[in-house]
Motif scaffolding. Structure first.
Motif, PDB file in Angstrom:
ATOM      1  N   CYS A 168      -6.800   0.949  -9.648  1.00 35.03           N
ATOM      2  CA  CYS A 168      -5.520   0.273  -9.877  1.00 35.03           C
ATOM      3  C   CYS A 168      -4.941   0.619 -11.245  1.00 35.03           C
ATOM      4  O   CYS A 168      -5.654   0.598 -12.250  1.00 35.03           O
ATOM      5  CB  CYS A 168      -5.702  -1.236  -9.752  1.00 35.03           C
ATOM      6  N   THR A 169      -3.647   0.931 -11.283  1.00 31.58           N
ATOM      7  CA  THR A 169      -2.979   1.264 -12.542  1.00 31.58           C
ATOM      8  C   THR A 169      -2.293   0.054 -13.173  1.00 31.58           C
ATOM      9  O   THR A 169      -1.659   0.192 -14.223  1.00 31.58           O
ATOM     10  CB  THR A 169      -1.909   2.352 -12.316  1.00 31.58           C
ATOM     11  N   SER A 170      -2.378  -1.099 -12.535  1.00 31.72           N
ATOM     12  CA  SER A 170      -1.746  -2.340 -13.015  1.00 31.72           C
ATOM     13  C   SER A 170      -0.233  -2.203 -13.137  1.00 31.72           C
ATOM     14  O   SER A 170       0.393  -2.831 -13.987  1.00 31.72           O
ATOM     15  CB  SER A 170      -2.336  -2.770 -14.373  1.00 31.72           C
ATOM     16  N   CYS A 171       0.362  -1.403 -12.264  1.00 32.79           N
ATOM     17  CA  CYS A 171       1.799  -1.109 -12.377  1.00 32.79           C
ATOM     18  C   CYS A 171       2.677  -2.176 -11.734  1.00 32.79           C
ATOM     19  O   CYS A 171       3.888  -2.180 -11.934  1.00 32.79           O
ATOM     20  CB  CYS A 171       2.104   0.246 -11.747  1.00 32.79           C
ATOM     21  N   ASN A 172       2.081  -3.050 -10.907  1.00 34.49           N
ATOM     22  CA  ASN A 172       2.817  -4.117 -10.219  1.00 34.49           C
ATOM     23  C   ASN A 172       3.720  -3.615  -9.097  1.00 34.49           C
ATOM     24  O   ASN A 172       4.561  -4.370  -8.598  1.00 34.49           O
ATOM     25  CB  ASN A 172       3.660  -4.938 -11.201  1.00 34.49           C
ATOM     26  N   ALA A 173       3.556  -2.366  -8.669  1.00 26.36           N
ATOM     27  CA  ALA A 173       4.373  -1.861  -7.559  1.00 26.36           C
ATOM     28  C   ALA A 173       4.110  -2.660  -6.287  1.00 26.36           C
ATOM     29  O   ALA A 173       5.023  -2.931  -5.507  1.00 26.36           O
ATOM     30  CB  ALA A 173       4.081  -0.382  -7.322  1.00 26.36           C
ATOM     31  N   CYS A 174       2.865  -3.061  -6.077  1.00 29.32           N
ATOM     32  CA  CYS A 174       2.512  -3.836  -4.878  1.00 29.32           C
ATOM     33  C   CYS A 174       3.172  -5.212  -4.902  1.00 29.32           C
ATOM     34  O   CYS A 174       3.665  -5.701  -3.869  1.00 29.32           O
ATOM     35  CB  CYS A 174       0.997  -3.977  -4.753  1.00 29.32           C
ATOM     36  N   VAL A 175       3.208  -5.827  -6.074  1.00 24.72           N
ATOM     37  CA  VAL A 175       3.813  -7.155  -6.215  1.00 24.72           C
ATOM     38  C   VAL A 175       5.312  -7.077  -5.970  1.00 24.72           C
ATOM     39  O   VAL A 175       5.903  -7.921  -5.292  1.00 24.72           O
ATOM     40  CB  VAL A 175       3.527  -7.742  -7.610  1.00 24.72           C
ATOM     41  N   GLU A 176       5.924  -6.047  -6.524  1.00 21.28           N
ATOM     42  CA  GLU A 176       7.368  -5.871  -6.356  1.00 21.28           C
ATOM     43  C   GLU A 176       7.733  -5.579  -4.899  1.00 21.28           C
ATOM     44  O   GLU A 176       8.763  -6.029  -4.400  1.00 21.28           O
ATOM     45  CB  GLU A 176       7.849  -4.717  -7.244  1.00 21.28           C
ATOM     46  N   ALA A 177       6.866  -4.852  -4.200  1.00 23.74           N
ATOM     47  CA  ALA A 177       7.165  -4.440  -2.819  1.00 23.74           C
ATOM     48  C   ALA A 177       6.985  -5.556  -1.809  1.00 23.74           C
ATOM     49  O   ALA A 177       7.624  -5.554  -0.759  1.00 23.74           O
ATOM     50  CB  ALA A 177       6.283  -3.251  -2.431  1.00 23.74           C
ATOM     51  N   CYS A 178       6.125  -6.521  -2.102  1.00 24.37           N
ATOM     52  CA  CYS A 178       5.801  -7.559  -1.112  1.00 24.37           C
ATOM     53  C   CYS A 178       7.021  -8.399  -0.775  1.00 24.37           C
ATOM     54  O   CYS A 178       7.659  -8.958  -1.668  1.00 24.37           O
ATOM     55  CB  CYS A 178       4.677  -8.459  -1.618  1.00 24.37           C
ATOM     56  N   PRO A 179       7.341  -8.555   0.508  1.00 20.72           N
ATOM     57  CA  PRO A 179       8.526  -9.330   0.891  1.00 20.72           C
ATOM     58  C   PRO A 179       8.386 -10.834   0.666  1.00 20.72           C
ATOM     59  O   PRO A 179       9.378 -11.555   0.714  1.00 20.72           O
ATOM     60  CB  PRO A 179       8.690  -9.011   2.381  1.00 20.72           C
ATOM     61  N   ILE A 180       7.161 -11.327   0.423  1.00 16.00           N
ATOM     62  CA  ILE A 180       6.991 -12.768   0.180  1.00 16.00           C
ATOM     63  C   ILE A 180       6.218 -13.042  -1.115  1.00 16.00           C
ATOM     64  O   ILE A 180       5.546 -14.057  -1.251  1.00 16.00           O
ATOM     65  CB  ILE A 180       6.322 -13.477   1.378  1.00 16.00           C
ATOM     66  N   THR A 195       0.827  -1.208   0.000  1.00 20.01           N
ATOM     67  CA  THR A 195       0.000   0.000   0.000  1.00 20.01           C
ATOM     68  C   THR A 195       0.861   1.259   0.000  1.00 20.01           C
ATOM     69  O   THR A 195       0.529   2.251  -0.659  1.00 20.01           O
ATOM     70  CB  THR A 195      -0.929  -0.008   1.225  1.00 20.01           C
ATOM     71  N   SER A 196       1.990   1.227   0.706  1.00 19.00           N
ATOM     72  CA  SER A 196       2.856   2.412   0.762  1.00 19.00           C
ATOM     73  C   SER A 196       3.509   2.704  -0.584  1.00 19.00           C
ATOM     74  O   SER A 196       3.917   3.836  -0.845  1.00 19.00           O
ATOM     75  CB  SER A 196       3.935   2.231   1.831  1.00 19.00           C
ATOM     76  N   GLN A 197       3.615   1.681  -1.454  1.00 16.89           N
ATOM     77  CA  GLN A 197       4.216   1.867  -2.777  1.00 16.89           C
ATOM     78  C   GLN A 197       3.179   2.055  -3.876  1.00 16.89           C
ATOM     79  O   GLN A 197       3.547   2.314  -5.022  1.00 16.89           O
ATOM     80  CB  GLN A 197       5.085   0.651  -3.118  1.00 16.89           C
ATOM     81  N   CYS A 198       1.895   1.914  -3.552  1.00 16.71           N
ATOM     82  CA  CYS A 198       0.835   1.996  -4.562  1.00 16.71           C
ATOM     83  C   CYS A 198       0.613   3.439  -5.006  1.00 16.71           C
ATOM     84  O   CYS A 198       0.242   4.290  -4.188  1.00 16.71           O
ATOM     85  CB  CYS A 198      -0.455   1.412  -3.978  1.00 16.71           C
ATOM     86  N   PRO A 199       0.817   3.772  -6.281  1.00 16.02           N
ATOM     87  CA  PRO A 199       0.630   5.155  -6.732  1.00 16.02           C
ATOM     88  C   PRO A 199      -0.812   5.636  -6.600  1.00 16.02           C
ATOM     89  O   PRO A 199      -1.049   6.819  -6.364  1.00 16.02           O
ATOM     90  CB  PRO A 199       1.083   5.119  -8.190  1.00 16.02           C
ATOM     91  N   ALA A 200      -1.764   4.733  -6.770  1.00 14.08           N
ATOM     92  CA  ALA A 200      -3.169   5.122  -6.614  1.00 14.08           C
ATOM     93  C   ALA A 200      -3.442   5.527  -5.169  1.00 14.08           C
ATOM     94  O   ALA A 200      -4.096   6.538  -4.903  1.00 14.08           O
ATOM     95  CB  ALA A 200      -4.080   3.972  -7.033  1.00 14.08           C
ATOM     96  N   ASN A 201      -2.925   4.741  -4.221  1.00 11.23           N
ATOM     97  CA  ASN A 201      -3.120   5.063  -2.810  1.00 11.23           C
ATOM     98  C   ASN A 201      -2.420   6.366  -2.443  1.00 11.23           C
ATOM     99  O   ASN A 201      -2.941   7.163  -1.649  1.00 11.23           O
ATOM    100  CB  ASN A 201      -2.584   3.919  -1.945  1.00 11.23           C
ATOM    101  N   MET A 202      -1.262   6.617  -3.040  1.00  9.09           N
ATOM    102  CA  MET A 202      -0.511   7.848  -2.757  1.00  9.09           C
ATOM    103  C   MET A 202      -1.298   9.095  -3.138  1.00  9.09           C
ATOM    104  O   MET A 202      -1.145  10.150  -2.525  1.00  9.09           O
ATOM    105  CB  MET A 202       0.820   7.847  -3.519  1.00  9.09           C
ATOM    106  N   THR A 203      -2.143   8.976  -4.171  1.00  9.12           N
ATOM    107  CA  THR A 203      -2.912  10.134  -4.636  1.00  9.12           C
ATOM    108  C   THR A 203      -4.273  10.235  -3.958  1.00  9.12           C
ATOM    109  O   THR A 203      -5.118  11.025  -4.383  1.00  9.12           O
ATOM    110  CB  THR A 203      -3.103  10.072  -6.162  1.00  9.12           C
ATOM    111  N   GLY A 204      -4.492   9.424  -2.929  1.00 12.15           N
ATOM    112  CA  GLY A 204      -5.725   9.531  -2.156  1.00 12.15           C
ATOM    113  C   GLY A 204      -6.858   8.642  -2.617  1.00 12.15           C
ATOM    114  O   GLY A 204      -7.977   8.757  -2.111  1.00 12.15           O
ATOM    115  N   LYS A 205      -6.603   7.751  -3.584  1.00 14.15           N
ATOM    116  CA  LYS A 205      -7.643   6.823  -4.026  1.00 14.15           C
ATOM    117  C   LYS A 205      -7.933   5.789  -2.930  1.00 14.15           C
ATOM    118  O   LYS A 205      -7.124   5.560  -2.033  1.00 14.15           O
ATOM    119  CB  LYS A 205      -7.206   6.098  -5.306  1.00 14.15           C
ATOM    120  N   LYS A 206      -9.076   5.136  -3.021  1.00 17.35           N
ATOM    121  CA  LYS A 206      -9.482   4.165  -2.016  1.00 17.35           C
ATOM    122  C   LYS A 206      -8.659   2.880  -2.043  1.00 17.35           C
ATOM    123  O   LYS A 206      -8.633   2.139  -1.082  1.00 17.35           O
ATOM    124  CB  LYS A 206     -10.963   3.812  -2.184  1.00 17.35           C
TER     125      LYS A 206
END
Length: 441
Positions: A371-383, A313-324
């Motif tokens: 969701c922008t389908s950017c995969n930032a969440c997938v890349e950030a996940c430690p597992i 969530t901290s790396q999600c660009p949509a969340n950074m801009t205040g999206k739900k």
């Protein structure tokens, strides 16, 4: 009466094992509410991924401070549990420190290593409590983290602190009893627990034995209770991280899997060879995913493996801009729905026919559309958890089953269908912009 402690120990272990087995069986059933998923290819790469990402904590070190603190707890968890083997043997055989006479001075070295790791775990747990409750690190907050998730995170840290103090208390009182009771073997000096000895000096031998035995029983019962509690907690990732990384998606992060039945239909329309051309087309129950049974079992396993750390969530660009959208909330909601359906089915209830669904009651369209389908969440996940695959499946359902995609998306879909691009102009005009470049040259 001589064998009463062993009988009590055996009953406690058997009871804990029963509840643990029952819970693990239920989680397995919940995970397999999902559809089959082919993730058994390239076994070498999968073992490598599991060893590096789960066992080696590879992706944790993108954030060095929490990674170091987590490494201390992780190492302590793996190594200190070796001492539990002695606890179990002593509990069943009615012995005390059964390995001490055989290992001699090396036993003292081992216990000092265990104590060092216990202190390291204490330090890390206190640091994590400060980060969560004093420093209030932003990624630990959010709408989905209210009430139970926050309490769960703090509770698990407090439990670990208490268990580590139990070990140090047991060792400190044990050191004082040695030489005064023949049942207690001589083990040498334990460095860290020796700092607690002044708290117990002056007590009678019987009182010291009571405190030592209480700490011993408290620790072993605490370990067993902790093992059961973890299966209801976000800390289930302690076990789930390993299969979760083994079944990781090994494709390139930007690759989005097509639906095979749709791909075959398009190929047939274009006169291209199709897979299973001689077979009748399978009847599709549903395009995309509305509920957990429409997802793959790997998606649901991802949900149970979620650490709720908030890196996604901290790396999600949509969340950074205040999206739900919060990828962490997507995973937590999927797990909650699987739990709800599984519990209902276990009681003979309605299960998936309870009038609810993952999409709508747990996750709303506004979230998945952001969701922008950017995969930032997938890349950030430690597992290697993959929230995007769940989001894409729900989007497919909304677009293909409900025809309820946003109007701007429908226009884009229509342009792709007629003009083979998102923009509304003829394919023959696609490179007109290059004409000016030729004139300039």
């Amino acid at each position: 009466m001589e064998f009463l402690p062993q009988i009590a120990f055996l009953i406690i272990v058997a009871t804990a094992s029963f509840f643990l087995y029952k819970r693990i069986t239920q989680i397995r059933k919940n995970i397999f509410l999902g559809k089959p998923a082919g993730r058994t290819d390239n076994t070498y790469e999968r073992w490598k991924t599991m060893l590096l990402v789960a066992f080696g904590q590879q992706k944790m070190f993108k954030r060095i401070v929490p990674a170091f603190l987590h490494l201390l707890i992780y190492t302590g968890f793996l190594v200190i549990n070796l001492e539990v083997l002695e606890f179990v043997i002593d509990g069943l055989a009615g012995t005390h420190r059964i390995f001490a006479p055989y290992l001699g001075d090396f036993y003292t070295v081992l216990i000092n290593i265990f104590e060092f790791l216990s202190v390291a775990v204490l330090f890390s747990c206190f640091a994590f409590l400060i980060r969560r409750n004093v420093m209030k690190v932003k990624r630990f907050s959010g709408e989905e983290m209210r009430k139970w998730p926050t309490l769960d995170a703090n509770l698990i840290l407090v439990i670990e602190i208490i268990l580590m103090f139990a070990i140090l208390t047991m060792n400190a009182t044990d050191s004082l009893i040695q030489g005064q009771d023949d049942h207690y073997a001589q083990t040498g000096t334990f460095f860290f627990s020796s700092f607690l000895i002044p708290l117990f000096e002056g007590m009678s031998v019987s009182t010291l034995i009571f405190v030592e035995r209480f700490a011993w029983w408290f620790h072993i019962i605490g370990i067993l209770g902790f093992a059961i509690y973890v299966t209801y907690s976000k800390h289930l990732h302690i076990a789930m991280a390993f299969p979760n990384t083994w079944y990781s998606n090994l494709e390139q992060k930007g690759k989005i899997e097509n639906m095979p039945v749709v791909t075959n239909e398009v190929k047939m329309m274009l006169g291209m060879p199709t897979e299973g051309v001689n077979e009748p087309p399978a009847e599709i129950a549903r395009f995309g995913a509305k509920d957990v049974n429409d997802l793959s079992w790997v998606n649901i396993m991802n949900a149970y493996s979620c650490t709720e750390c908030g890196r996604c969530t901290s790396q999600c660009p949509a969340n950074m801009t205040g999206k739900k959208l919060s990828p962490r909330k997507i995973m937590m909601a999927t797990r909650d729905r699987a739990e709800e359906v599984g519990a209902s089915l276990a009681k003979g209830g309605k299960g998936l026919e309870d009038g609810k669904s993952l999409l709508g009651d747990f996750i709303i369209k506004e979230e998945i559309n952001a969701c922008t389908s950017c995969n930032a969440c997938v890349e950030a996940c430690p597992i290697n958890i993959d929230p995007l695959s769940i989001i894409l499946e729900m989007r497919r359902y909304v677009s293909m089953e409900e025809s309820a995609a946003p109007a701007s998306w429908n226009g884009m879909f229509q342009n792709i269908e007629t003009s083979f691009s998102p923009w509304k102009f003829a394919p023959t005009d696609r490179f007109n912009w290059a004409q000016d470049l030729k004139k300039e040259s």
